[in-house]
Design an enzyme around this catalytic site. Structure first.
Site, short mmCIF file in Angstrom:
data_model
loop_
_atom_site.label_atom_id
_atom_site.label_comp_id
_atom_site.label_asym_id
_atom_site.label_seq_id
_atom_site.Cartn_x
_atom_site.Cartn_y
_atom_site.Cartn_z
N LYS A 32 -12.57 27.91 32.54
CA LYS A 32 -12.51 28.73 31.47
C LYS A 32 -13.47 28.90 30.06
CE LYS A 32 -9.82 26.12 28.49
NZ LYS A 32 -9.06 25.69 27.21
N THR A 33 -13.52 27.28 29.52
CA THR A 33 -14.97 27.21 28.58
C THR A 33 -16.64 28.07 29.03
OG1 THR A 33 -14.10 24.74 27.98
CG2 THR A 33 -15.86 25.73 27.06
N ASP A 216 -9.91 30.41 21.64
CA ASP A 216 -10.21 29.65 22.79
C ASP A 216 -8.43 29.22 22.54
OD1 ASP A 216 -10.44 27.92 24.96
OD2 ASP A 216 -11.25 26.19 23.83
N GLU A 217 -7.91 28.29 24.10
CA GLU A 217 -6.57 27.52 23.58
C GLU A 217 -5.04 29.03 23.43
OE1 GLU A 217 -6.08 25.63 25.54
OE2 GLU A 217 -7.36 23.69 25.37
N GLN A 247 -0.20 25.65 30.61
CA GLN A 247 -0.64 24.15 29.99
C GLN A 247 -0.34 24.58 28.08
OE1 GLN A 247 -4.35 22.54 30.79
NE2 GLN A 247 -4.36 25.03 31.55
N ARG A 594 -4.81 17.00 35.79
CA ARG A 594 -5.64 16.23 35.19
C ARG A 594 -7.04 15.40 36.15
NH1 ARG A 594 -7.59 19.54 32.01
NH2 ARG A 594 -5.53 20.38 33.25
#
Length: 717
Positions: A32-33, A216-217, A247, A594
DNA sequence: TGAGGGATGGGACCA
DNA sequence: CCATCCCTCA
């Protein structure tokens, strides 16, 4: 073009999208980043936009920094002129630039939530409000919730005496903020939203400037943030929103996943790109995550897959008590360590902070270095807050909050009575506490006068001094240093005060251009907006302990998810909330994803919570993971109490004292039972005798029930 | 003013 | 169990 090398087809499609608003559904570990930053670099490199035309917004300072670092690595240009930051950071920038239009003093201060709470308390006192009917924390929440919905006090719901009073308090609070020239976190957003919506010239200016807005997010945005983004988007601008509905774990602080659907509609999004290839975890881990999340009804739908192999099965461990769970975990960590896995590559996750204590105890006994995330951060420490309050007073005489914090710290014999008189004088003269001091006579006036004179002197002496010197000087003259030197446990606090001088020096050094007399205010804003990491020991090889929430965005080679018990994870309180269980499940989804290659899931039959032993059944989330993906490390007796593990030292284990006592007609606390209707459960408490006897039973997802022994058809499991 | 007792309540987070 | 708050008393 080397920028685009090694992107998968979906990532490539996202990075090179034509100028339309787009929604990228980016699964955990899907890059994503990377997509977000590469998109920015690509837009600039291809001449689609100049750096000044880019606005990229995130939630945390860490994410913003990460973004800037990556962009700088990809492009040989300065990132100056680009607006990259947190919502609050960018709003602060906007309000500083247009403070007059926003109706703020040039040197407005920012309140953190502790500052805000004490201001709320002060307002309540001033209004003679009964704090039992209007608890300060609730009032604070009320104010913030309203601001985050874009509502001022005049627009707040007021349909009865009670809600009208709330709205009045809100109004009084805002008035006081305005008088003192202070702004809380929610206000930063609301004020800049209002600034842009009322001021057409400014709005058009920024709309014409920012052609590309990247978020973002996105699933974490609240209503006001969404409206803010919408306002900032002009006819020639587009939004590139990256998020993952699976998420979304911050509904409790106002995040609104519905923004994703609204966004698709409001911006006529034709391109929803799904990033589903995961580069982090092995197949079994992803399959478990996918299976778990499929139990949620509200989903945009996404299935993670990996080109890596299945990997190992997930390992499940059932312990008798939280003590044994912790003990087992410590041994397992040591084993992993012996096999060559660094401790920093192991994450230990839990649902609530209270769980860390027993884990820490076991790790400490085993001599395993660990680091706990969360807790007090640097700029939130008491002594640092005091020092900052002195600096705020030097910057502005209007700041009553800062005044009250330090007027009698260190103690100067200025008590409640003197302050009451002062507050009365300030009210009468419609001025700040600081400025009201000369109107006071008598002994109180003398002590207060001396304090004000000291601040005035500090302010004068600060002229011409560099920021770190101002801080150092203030520490000495205010008496803070002397006070903590005299305190027997003051060494740490002194060290933190010294660290504040260093922080100021570092801040000055990092400024791109000197801002001279506003440097102090800029530093104070920095302290409020970026509370700082709380602990040293970053570099050392330590086990990483944290809540599942704070693990979001991180990854580890091996992960332990502990305390998987009904009532704890999913949390008890989530039952009473709309969508509560689904949010808990998303939280579990975050926890699972994670892990790169090894995942442990553990739970305990009984656990010490709030000073008493609680008997829990295994979390439903364990049942939601297909049996083929897991391996039980303990015999899967399911319902039987486990045989006592043999421990080297019994003191490491919390063995429930309640276990031997309290038996009731053949039933005992802690025993597993089956009920015809409610299924499997654990006896938690007993009451009464003979025919009146009742048992309290925890049926997990069916809830906690009191059952009359005479009627309930129970059998031993 | 500050130390100490007793009641109280207890989720997660960032800015 | 534990931290925090409020109140009392020296």
């Amino acid at each position: 073009m080397s920028l685009l090398a090694n992107l998968n087809p979906e990532q490539l499609a996202a990075v090179t999208l034509p100028n339309q608003s787009a929604l990228i559904l980016a699964g955990a570990g899907s890059g994503k980043t990377r997509v977000l930053t590469t998109r920015i670099a690509w837009l600039i490199q291809t001449g689609n936009v100049s750096p000044a035309g880019v606005l990229a917004v995130t939630f945390t300072n860490k994410a913003a920094k990460e973004m800037l670092t990556r962009i700088s690595a990809m492009l040989p240009i300065s990132t100056r002129g680009m607006w990259v930051g947190t919502f609050h950071g960018l709003c602060n920038r906007l309000l500083r630039a247009h403070f007059r239009d926003a109706g703020l003093p040039q040197l407005f201060q920012i309140l953190d939530s502790a500052d805000q709470l004490s201001l709320v308390k002060r307002v309540l006192k001033g209004m003679n409000v009964d704090e039992d009917r209007f608890p300060p924390k609730q009032v604070q929440h009320y104010i913030n919730a309203n601001k985050e919905e874009g509502r001022r006090a005049s627009e707040a719901e007021a349909y009865d005496e009670f809600s009208r009073r709330y709205a009045e308090i809100y109004a009084a609070y805002d008035e006081q903020c305005q008088r003192e020239g202070v702004v809380d976190f929610a206000e930063l957003l609301l004020r800049s939203f209002e600034l842009l919506s009322k001021n057409e010239i400014l709005r058009e200016h920024y709309r014409a400037r920012f052609h590309h807005i990247l978020v973002d997010e996105f699933q974490d945005t609240n209503r006001l943030q969404y409206r803010w983004l919408k306002l900032l988007t002009g006819p020639g601008s587009v939004i590139f929103a990256v998020g993952d509905d699976a998420q979304s774990i911050y509904a409790f602080r106002g995040a609104n996943v519905g923004n994703m659907a609204d966004f698709e509609r409001d911006f006529h999004v034709e391109n929803v790109i799904r990033l589903e290839q995961n580069y982090r975890s092995h197949g079994n881990i992803l399959d478990a995550a996918n299976a778990l999340i499929s139990n949620n009804r509200k989903r945009l739908g996404k299935n993670l897959w990996t080109a890596a192999g299945h990997g190992e099965p997930l390992r499940i461990y059932e312990a008798q008590t939280d003590g044994y769970e912790a003990h087992w975990l410590a041994e397992e960590v040591e084993a992993l360590n012996r096999d060559g896995l660094a401790r920093r590559e192991i994450g230990v996750l839990y649902r609530s902070n209270a769980q860390s204590r027993i884990l820490e105890h076991a790790l400490f006994s085993a001599g395993i270095p660990y680091r706990v995330y969360g807790g007090l951060r640097f700029f939130e420490r008491m002594e640092v807050k005091h020092a900052l309050a002195y600096l705020r007073l030097i910057a502005s005489s209007e700041d009553d909050s800062a005044f009250l914090r330090v007027v009698n710290f260190p103690a100067r014999g200025i008590g409640a009575r003197s302050l009451e008189a002062l507050q009365e004088a300030a009210r009468a003269g419609n001025t700040s506490l600081y400025n009201a001091v000369p109107q006071l006579g008598g002994k109180a006036g003398n002590a207060l006068g001396a304090f004000v004179a000291m601040i005035a002197t500090l302010r004068k002496e600060a002229e011409g001094l560099a920021l770190p010197e101002i801080v150092e000087h203030m520490l000495a003259k205010s008496g803070l240093l002397a006070h903590f030197q005299a305190e027997k446990d003051g060494a740490d606090r002194l060290e933190n005060l010294q660290e504040l001088v260093n922080a100021a020096a570092l801040f000055v050094q990092e400024q791109e251009e000197p801002v001279a007399q506003q440097e102090l205010t800029a530093f104070l804003a920095h302290a409020a907006l970026e509370a700082g990491e709380h602990q040293a020991g970053e570099g050392s090889d330590a086990l990483q302990l944290m809540t599942v929430h704070s693990a979001k965005g991180l990854e580890f080679q091996a992960v332990f998810v502990t305390g998987l018990e009904e009532g704890l994870f999913p949390h008890e309180q989530s039952r009473n909330e709309d969508d509560g269980l689904e949010e808990e499940r998303r939280l579990m989804y975050v926890a699972i994803t994670r892990a790169r290659s090894r995942l442990y899931l553990s739970f305990a039959q009984n656990r010490m919570l709030h000073g008493q032993t609680r008997y829990n059944v295994a979390s439903r989330f364990l049942d939601e993971i297909p049996a083929g993906l897991v391996k039980w490390l303990t015999p899967r007796l399911g319902s039987q109490p486990l045989p006592q593990p043999v421990l080297a030292s019994a003191r490491d284990a919390a063995i429930p004292k309640a276990l031997p006592r309290a038996t009731q007609m053949g039933w005992r606390i802690g025993q597993n039972v089956v009920h015809a209707k409610f299924g499997q459960g654990v006896i938690v408490d007993t009451e009464g005798q003979g025919p009146d006897a009742r048992l309290q039973i925890n049926f997990g997802r069916q809830g906690m029930k009191w059952l009359a022994l005479e009627y309930a058809k129970l059998s031993a499991a």
